[in-house]
Design a protein around this motif. Structure first.
Motif, PDB file in Angstrom:
ATOM      1  N   THR A  52       0.853  -1.183   0.000  1.00  0.00           N
ATOM      2  CA  THR A  52       0.000   0.000   0.000  1.00  0.00           C
ATOM      3  C   THR A  52       0.890   1.235   0.000  1.00  0.00           C
ATOM      4  O   THR A  52       1.773   1.382   0.843  1.00  0.00           O
ATOM      5  CB  THR A  52      -0.928  -0.014   1.238  1.00  0.00           C
ATOM      6  OG1 THR A  52      -1.731  -1.198   1.171  1.00  0.00           O
ATOM      7  CG2 THR A  52      -1.819   1.206   1.260  1.00  0.00           C
ATOM      8  N   TYR A  79      -8.258  -5.527   7.741  1.00  0.00           N
ATOM      9  CA  TYR A  79      -7.716  -5.059   6.463  1.00  0.00           C
ATOM     10  C   TYR A  79      -7.820  -6.178   5.435  1.00  0.00           C
ATOM     11  O   TYR A  79      -7.335  -7.273   5.668  1.00  0.00           O
ATOM     12  CB  TYR A  79      -6.246  -4.656   6.613  1.00  0.00           C
ATOM     13  CG  TYR A  79      -6.011  -3.595   7.663  1.00  0.00           C
ATOM     14  CD1 TYR A  79      -6.387  -2.279   7.447  1.00  0.00           C
ATOM     15  CD2 TYR A  79      -5.415  -3.927   8.878  1.00  0.00           C
ATOM     16  CE1 TYR A  79      -6.175  -1.308   8.416  1.00  0.00           C
ATOM     17  CE2 TYR A  79      -5.202  -2.967   9.848  1.00  0.00           C
ATOM     18  CZ  TYR A  79      -5.580  -1.655   9.611  1.00  0.00           C
ATOM     19  OH  TYR A  79      -5.368  -0.704  10.575  1.00  0.00           O
ATOM     20  N   ASP A 112      -6.719  -6.593   1.649  1.00  0.00           N
ATOM     21  CA  ASP A 112      -5.981  -6.054   0.506  1.00  0.00           C
ATOM     22  C   ASP A 112      -5.318  -7.212  -0.232  1.00  0.00           C
ATOM     23  O   ASP A 112      -4.101  -7.316  -0.287  1.00  0.00           O
ATOM     24  CB  ASP A 112      -4.953  -5.044   1.015  1.00  0.00           C
ATOM     25  CG  ASP A 112      -4.187  -4.363  -0.098  1.00  0.00           C
ATOM     26  OD1 ASP A 112      -4.593  -4.486  -1.272  1.00  0.00           O
ATOM     27  OD2 ASP A 112      -3.170  -3.713   0.201  1.00  0.00           O
ATOM     28  N   TYR A 164     -11.640  -2.503   6.080  1.00  0.00           N
ATOM     29  CA  TYR A 164     -11.031  -1.748   4.982  1.00  0.00           C
ATOM     30  C   TYR A 164     -10.806  -2.694   3.816  1.00  0.00           C
ATOM     31  O   TYR A 164     -10.240  -3.771   3.986  1.00  0.00           O
ATOM     32  CB  TYR A 164      -9.691  -1.155   5.425  1.00  0.00           C
ATOM     33  CG  TYR A 164      -8.871  -0.597   4.291  1.00  0.00           C
ATOM     34  CD1 TYR A 164      -9.250   0.578   3.660  1.00  0.00           C
ATOM     35  CD2 TYR A 164      -7.719  -1.245   3.854  1.00  0.00           C
ATOM     36  CE1 TYR A 164      -8.500   1.092   2.609  1.00  0.00           C
ATOM     37  CE2 TYR A 164      -6.962  -0.734   2.810  1.00  0.00           C
ATOM     38  CZ  TYR A 164      -7.359   0.434   2.196  1.00  0.00           C
ATOM     39  OH  TYR A 164      -6.617   0.948   1.163  1.00  0.00           O
ATOM     40  N   GLU A 208      -9.283  -2.759  -0.131  1.00  0.00           N
ATOM     41  CA  GLU A 208      -8.571  -2.105  -1.233  1.00  0.00           C
ATOM     42  C   GLU A 208      -8.784  -2.982  -2.459  1.00  0.00           C
ATOM     43  O   GLU A 208      -8.486  -4.170  -2.439  1.00  0.00           O
ATOM     44  CB  GLU A 208      -7.087  -1.985  -0.887  1.00  0.00           C
ATOM     45  CG  GLU A 208      -6.331  -1.047  -1.792  1.00  0.00           C
ATOM     46  CD  GLU A 208      -4.938  -0.745  -1.284  1.00  0.00           C
ATOM     47  OE1 GLU A 208      -4.005  -0.772  -2.111  1.00  0.00           O
ATOM     48  OE2 GLU A 208      -4.771  -0.476  -0.069  1.00  0.00           O
ATOM     49  N   HIS A 209      -9.321  -2.389  -3.527  1.00  0.00           N
ATOM     50  CA  HIS A 209      -9.726  -3.186  -4.681  1.00  0.00           C
ATOM     51  C   HIS A 209      -9.703  -2.351  -5.959  1.00  0.00           C
ATOM     52  O   HIS A 209      -9.577  -1.124  -5.902  1.00  0.00           O
ATOM     53  CB  HIS A 209     -11.131  -3.768  -4.454  1.00  0.00           C
ATOM     54  CG  HIS A 209     -12.158  -2.728  -4.103  1.00  0.00           C
ATOM     55  ND1 HIS A 209     -13.041  -2.214  -5.011  1.00  0.00           N
ATOM     56  CD2 HIS A 209     -12.426  -2.098  -2.934  1.00  0.00           C
ATOM     57  CE1 HIS A 209     -13.820  -1.315  -4.423  1.00  0.00           C
ATOM     58  NE2 HIS A 209     -13.462  -1.234  -3.164  1.00  0.00           N
ATOM     59  N   LEU A 229     -10.528   2.565  -2.518  1.00  0.00           N
ATOM     60  CA  LEU A 229     -10.414   2.341  -1.084  1.00  0.00           C
ATOM     61  C   LEU A 229     -11.824   2.431  -0.519  1.00  0.00           C
ATOM     62  O   LEU A 229     -12.505   3.429  -0.730  1.00  0.00           O
ATOM     63  CB  LEU A 229      -9.550   3.412  -0.417  1.00  0.00           C
ATOM     64  CG  LEU A 229      -8.290   3.879  -1.141  1.00  0.00           C
ATOM     65  CD1 LEU A 229      -7.628   5.004  -0.376  1.00  0.00           C
ATOM     66  CD2 LEU A 229      -7.340   2.730  -1.335  1.00  0.00           C
TER      67      LEU A 229
END
Length: 186
Positions: free
Chosen positions: A29, A119, A121, A150, A152-153, A177
């Motif tokens: 990240t 998270y 991701d 969270y 992330e994609h 995000l």
């Protein structure tokens, strides 16, 4: 291959550099993205219990501890990344990150302990992995009411349960995000 330097962006470890992740197909990240994420989490991170499902370099795990999370459980299946993360933790004198070399999906099907912040991701090219992770988080009770998740994609066509409410969303280039919280369905 160019060396990827990963820097802690806030907290008591600010500006420390994590061990490099060269010759490994990993996408840490970026610092700007971390700053956005942790600005979103600033009212929630202190004393939180966190789960980093695809830890990679440990970037989000270490950032969380630096910003006063109580503890982090980091899951990563790549032996080299786990070894580097454990080395970084030792060098930084961190004692509240537990690192497990494990396939995240298998781990999520076996254990059940809710976390405050999670998270997600995973590798961008594996939407099925992301959707299964979300499904397992809910199915095996990894979240509690008010857990924050969270994601992330790169694809907005992701599955998420009806009781996950979108708090924040931001697109940075091709990356999205998304920050959710779990609520009680009435």
């Amino acid at each position: 291959m160019k060396q990827k330097k990963i820097r802690v962006t806030g907290g008591f470890l600010k500006n420390r550099i994590l061990h490099s992740v060269t010759k490994i197909n990993v996408r840490p990240t970026r610092n700007f993205v971390k700053q956005v994420l942790f600005n979103w989490l600033q009212n929630y991170i202190k004393n939180s219990i966190c789960l980093d499902c695809f830890a990679g370099s440990g970037n989000l795990s270490i950032e969380s501890v630096s910003r006063s999370a109580e503890s982090v459980t980091a899951l990563e299946k790549n032996y080299i990344l786990v070894k580097k993360l454990k080395k970084t933790i030792k060098v930084f004198l961190i004692n509240n990150i537990s690192v497990f070399r494990v396939n995240t999906l298998i781990w999520l099907k076996k254990y059940s302990k809710p976390f405050d912040i999670i998270y997600l991701d995973p590798p961008f090219n594996n939407k099925k992995l992301l959707n299964l992770s979300i499904k397992y988080l809910e199915k095996y009770n990894w979240t509690h009411n008010n857990s924050i998740i969270y994601v992330e994609h790169i694809d907005d066509n992701i599955f998420y349960p009806d009781n996950w409410k979108l708090m924040k969303k931001k697109n940075i280039g091709t990356v999205s995000l998304s920050l959710f919280y779990k609520s009680i369905i009435i």
